[in-house]
Design an enzyme around this catalytic site. Structure first.
Site, mmCIF file in Angstrom:
data_model
loop_
_atom_site.group_PDB
_atom_site.id
_atom_site.type_symbol
_atom_site.label_atom_id
_atom_site.label_comp_id
_atom_site.label_asym_id
_atom_site.label_seq_id
_atom_site.Cartn_x
_atom_site.Cartn_y
_atom_site.Cartn_z
ATOM 1 C CG ASP A 1 -1.963 -1.035 1.198
ATOM 2 O OD1 ASP A 1 -2.008 -1.759 0.177
ATOM 3 O OD2 ASP A 1 -2.734 -1.135 2.164
ATOM 4 C CB SER B 1 -10.263 5.953 -1.874
ATOM 5 O OG SER B 1 -9.095 5.537 -1.295
ATOM 6 C CG LEU B 2 -10.693 6.998 4.074
ATOM 7 C CD1 LEU B 2 -10.502 6.087 5.285
ATOM 8 C CD2 LEU B 2 -11.289 8.327 4.519
ATOM 9 C CD GLU C 1 -15.139 5.525 12.895
ATOM 10 O OE1 GLU C 1 -15.092 4.730 11.932
ATOM 11 O OE2 GLU C 1 -15.870 6.526 12.921
ATOM 12 C CE LYS D 1 -7.655 2.894 5.698
ATOM 13 N NZ LYS D 1 -7.748 1.652 4.936
ATOM 14 C CG ASP E 1 -6.072 -4.486 5.853
ATOM 15 O OD1 ASP E 1 -6.575 -3.947 4.838
ATOM 16 O OD2 ASP E 1 -4.926 -4.963 5.873
ATOM 17 N NE ARG F 1 -13.267 1.555 -2.920
ATOM 18 C CZ ARG F 1 -12.215 2.053 -2.305
ATOM 19 N NH1 ARG F 1 -12.353 3.079 -1.499
ATOM 20 N NH2 ARG F 1 -11.026 1.527 -2.472
ATOM 21 C CD GLU G 1 -12.983 -2.360 5.083
ATOM 22 O OE1 GLU G 1 -13.701 -1.409 4.690
ATOM 23 O OE2 GLU G 1 -11.851 -2.597 4.608
ATOM 24 C CE1 TYR H 1 -17.010 2.969 5.850
ATOM 25 C CE2 TYR H 1 -15.823 0.960 6.420
ATOM 26 C CZ TYR H 1 -16.286 1.862 5.471
ATOM 27 O OH TYR H 1 -16.016 1.652 4.158
ATOM 28 C CE LYS I 1 -14.803 7.336 9.536
ATOM 29 N NZ LYS I 1 -15.786 6.264 9.607
ATOM 30 C CE LYS J 1 -3.510 2.381 4.739
ATOM 31 N NZ LYS J 1 -2.843 1.735 3.767
ATOM 32 C CB CYS K 1 6.124 -39.758 1.859
ATOM 33 S SG CYS K 1 5.797 -39.222 3.548
ATOM 34 C CB CYS L 1 5.923 -43.430 5.099
ATOM 35 S SG CYS L 1 4.880 -42.883 3.739
ATOM 36 C CB CYS M 1 2.229 -38.865 1.848
ATOM 37 S SG CYS M 1 2.381 -40.533 2.505
ATOM 38 C CB CYS N 1 2.190 -41.697 6.213
ATOM 39 S SG CYS N 1 3.452 -40.440 6.289
#
Ligand code: IVH
Length: 665
Positions: free
Chosen positions: A34, A82-83, A113, A115, A117, A136, A172, A224, A289, A313, A407, A410, A425, A430
């Site tokens: 991001d 978006s923010l 608040e 955020k 994810d 969105r 969210e 939210y 906000k 962030k 494997c 075994c 396997c 095993c």
């Protein structure tokens, strides 16, 4: 820089950002972080302004992601924006300055608040009923994913209390970390590709075509924002709106606070940064906000983001370390997983020594080799991931990694099952698989057999005392005492604990059996809906799928498990030892429905289908999966399909949830 160079640079940045947007929004699998995205976006914006090269389709103007073609498109009456992001206190104070300048006064407060994810959703309630849920998309148009969102327990299908005719909720969808880890663990065991993080898992899930599969995934929701059609919200504050959302029955996160000044906000989010890992879900920052709704209009919005809110962030938690070795681990269902043995490194409060590399494809894609310096990051709460190799160009790197043909435990030949990325396997004896199945059986969330941890199970298997979990119930103290670190007392304690496990409720026994795809929630739902192991065994895949959280994949797996002779013998042995094979008889609330057989279909206004079934049974009625002449009533909700048609044809009585309530009241 010449204008020509700027043009080239702008074109390159736009392409990169468009690709990143597509990966993030449409494929739900990000290619850059991001932060890197924000940096590039800022660089692009600066160039566009300097050389006057703005364009309406630039990623600086467009919000990422076109609405997909699979779902029906819906227009958002109020755009889903978006923010803008901030990354430090100075940027936060700049935001505060901007707001005060624009308003011309400081007569407002803030609401801070977390955020969350996850993935932004828009919910529309008409007359209190959920009529639409949308993504969105590009901000003005998104996908109608109502059928998928209806399966999220957190999202009420009907609002509580008193509410205006039309209510728009923004919020969210997300996954809790534990549930995400558990889901990924099961996927890995099942040889399926794992999700990179809870956000991708959420977005990937909500874009699935089959709501039954969505219902199996642990998706949650936080509201939210609340929008009314008229002016009703104008005199409210953000924090009052969140309280209202709560009154309506929507989940609102309680980690939030009104702050008088930006200094208070700053102090609060520094604290939140320190405690960010204490939450059951992932948070990548805070959202600040302006609290008073009436200032939203005055401050307005830019092309992409409102001026009345900003995101802060937190620093991503990553670390760099070395891969000392790549080892192989055999899971409960035989999946062979490559694991990076790391030089121990501190990450988000714990020392990380190992990271799953998932499968060979993943290793190839990231070109991971022994000796590489790598960037590691925590994906969920517990499981660290190797993000990328730091020195892919370095000289003298080790050879490419390839999976063995046999494997590691075994020696039997590994197979790749169609549609799966993992190697498996398939030898049921095993040793590590046997061990893990028994460990799972005894684990805390299953039968909770105290004293039967990894080390003891390993000894018992090695000594040849047990081969299946049913063998546990034949053990004697005399057999245990010779084992390492096992005195007479601890041997007796273990035997007592095994004996005590016979009292564990049926849903736990069902989970302990280790049926593929049957986690503890599914086991609980199955136990509740069917009441006994015999009922589950006798139900076909179709009837099993009637249960809300059971999709066709789980249903098939249950049918397969009980169709297997070895499993049937083992479960019959467990029954003979006295383990609980049915739910405890619920006290019958009444016998008003005695002798009546019900079938349930469609989405009921308040009850989940499993809840309706339990209610019917508590009042003496019976619930079956398909409509026949013997059916007394079809309990039908919204979007009832073929069962409704069949009931009408057969002249079966059709009732609503309300009618059911009056039948038993
Ligand atoms: S308010 C105009 N509050 O962050 C958008 N958003 O980066 C106002 N998000 O798409 C959004 N937690 O999905 C708001 N407490 C919160 C949030 C939140 C997460 C998401 C949201 C938005 C994204 C923007």
């Amino acid at each position: 820089m010449t204008a020509e160079q700027a043009q080239q640079k702008i074109a390159a940045l736009r392409q990169l950002l468009n690709e990143a947007n597509e990966a993030y929004y449409e494929k739900a699998s990000p290619v850059i972080s991001d932060r890197e995205f924000d940096r590039k976006l800022e660089e692009l914006l600066a160039l566009e302004l300097e050389f006057d090269l703005q364009s309406p389709d630039s990623p600086t103007v467009r919000i990422g992601g076109k609405p997909s073609k699979i779902f029906v498109n819906v227009e958002h009456p109020v755009p889903m924006l978006s923010l803008s992001n901030t990354y430090n206190s100075d940027e936060l104070f700049d935001f505060d300055k901007r707001v005060r300048n624009l308003l011309g006064h400081s007569d407002f407060t803030y609401n801070a608040e977390l955020k969350y994810d996850g993935m932004a959703l828009r919910l529309r309630y008409k007359g209190g009923l959920l009529v639409l849920a949308a993504t969105r998309g590009d901000g003005t148009k998104g996908d109608d994913i109502t059928a998928n969102v209806r399966t999220i327990d957190d999202v009420p299908l009907r609002l509580k209390g008193s509410f205006p005719q039309v209510v728009e909720v923004r919020g969210e969808a997300y996954m809790e970390l534990k549930a995400f880890d558990e889901m990924n663990r099961l996927r890995e065991e099942d040889g399926l590709a794992v999700f990179a993080n809870p956000r991708n898992a959420t977005a990937g899930t909500l874009k699935l075509q089959d709501p039954a599969i969505v219902a199996e995934r642990p998706i949650r929701f936080f509201a939210y924002d609340l929008l009314f059609e008229g002016d009703e919200a104008r005199e409210l504050t953000q924090s009052e709106k969140l309280d209202l959302l709560k009154d309506f029955g929507l989940p609102v996160c309680d980690v939030r606070r009104e702050c008088a000044t930006i200094e208070d906000v700053n102090e609060l989010i520094q604290q939140w940064d320190k405690t960010r890992h204490a939450h059951p879900f992932e948070t990548d920052g805070a959202v600040i906000k302006i609290n008073q709704e009436r200032f939203r209009d005055i401050l307005g919005v830019t092309a992409k983001a409102p001026r009345w809110a900003i995101a802060y962030k937190f620093e991503a938690e990553q670390a760099i370390t070395t891969i000392n070795d790549i080892t192989l681990q055999v899971g409960r269902l035989g999946t062979v997983t490559p694991v990076a043995e790391l030089e121990p490194v501190q990450l988000a409060g714990t020392t990380v020594k190992r990271a799953s590399l998932h499968n060979e494809d993943e290793i190839r894609r990231k070109d991971i080799r022994i000796g590489d310096r790598v960037l590691v990051e925590k994906a969920g709460e517990i499981i660290p991931q190797v993000v990328s190799v730091i020195n892919p160009e370095a000289e003298g790197r080790g050879p490419e990694f390839s999976m063995p043909e046999n494997c590691p435990a075994c020696e039997s030949e590994l197979v790749r099952i169609e549609g799966e990325v993992a190697l498996r396997c398939v030898n049921p004896l095993c040793p590590p698989q046997v061990r893990i199945r028994i460990e799972h059986f005894a684990s805390r969330t299953a039968l909770d057999i105290d004293g039967l941890g990894e080390a003891v199970v390993a000894q018992l298997v090695e000594a040849g005392l047990i081969e299946t979990y049913a063998d546990l119930y034949e053990l004697t103290t005399e057999q245990l005492i010779p084992l390492e670190r096992m005195a007479e007392k601890s041997a007796q304690n273990l035997i007592d604990a095994i004996e005590a496990s016979k009292k564990q409720p049926f849903e736990r026994v069902l989970y302990a059996l280790g049926i593929r795809f049957v986690g503890s929630k599914v086991a609980k739902d199955l136990a509740k809906a069917f009441g006994s192991i015999d009922a589950i065994k006798n139900a076909g895949a179709e009837q099993l799928s009637e249960v809300d959280s059971i999709g066709p994949r789980i249903a098939d797996s249950v049918v397969q498990f009980f169709g297997n002779g070895v499993n049937r013998t083992i479960t019959e042995r467990l029954r003979s030892y006295g383990l609980q094979f049915e739910t405890e008889q619920n006290e019958t609330a009444s016998d008003k429905l005695e002798g009546l057989t019900f079938v349930i279909t469609g989405t009921l206004p308040t009850l989940k289908r499993t809840e309706a079934a339990a209610l019917i049974e508590q009042h003496g009625g019976k619930v079956t999966g398909s409509v026949s002449k013997k059916t007394s009533c079809l309990l039908a909700g919204e979007e009832a399909g073929s069962k409704l048609d069949k009931a009408q044809k057969l002249g079966v009585r059709i009732i609503s949830e309300d009618e059911l309530h009056s039948m038993i009241s």
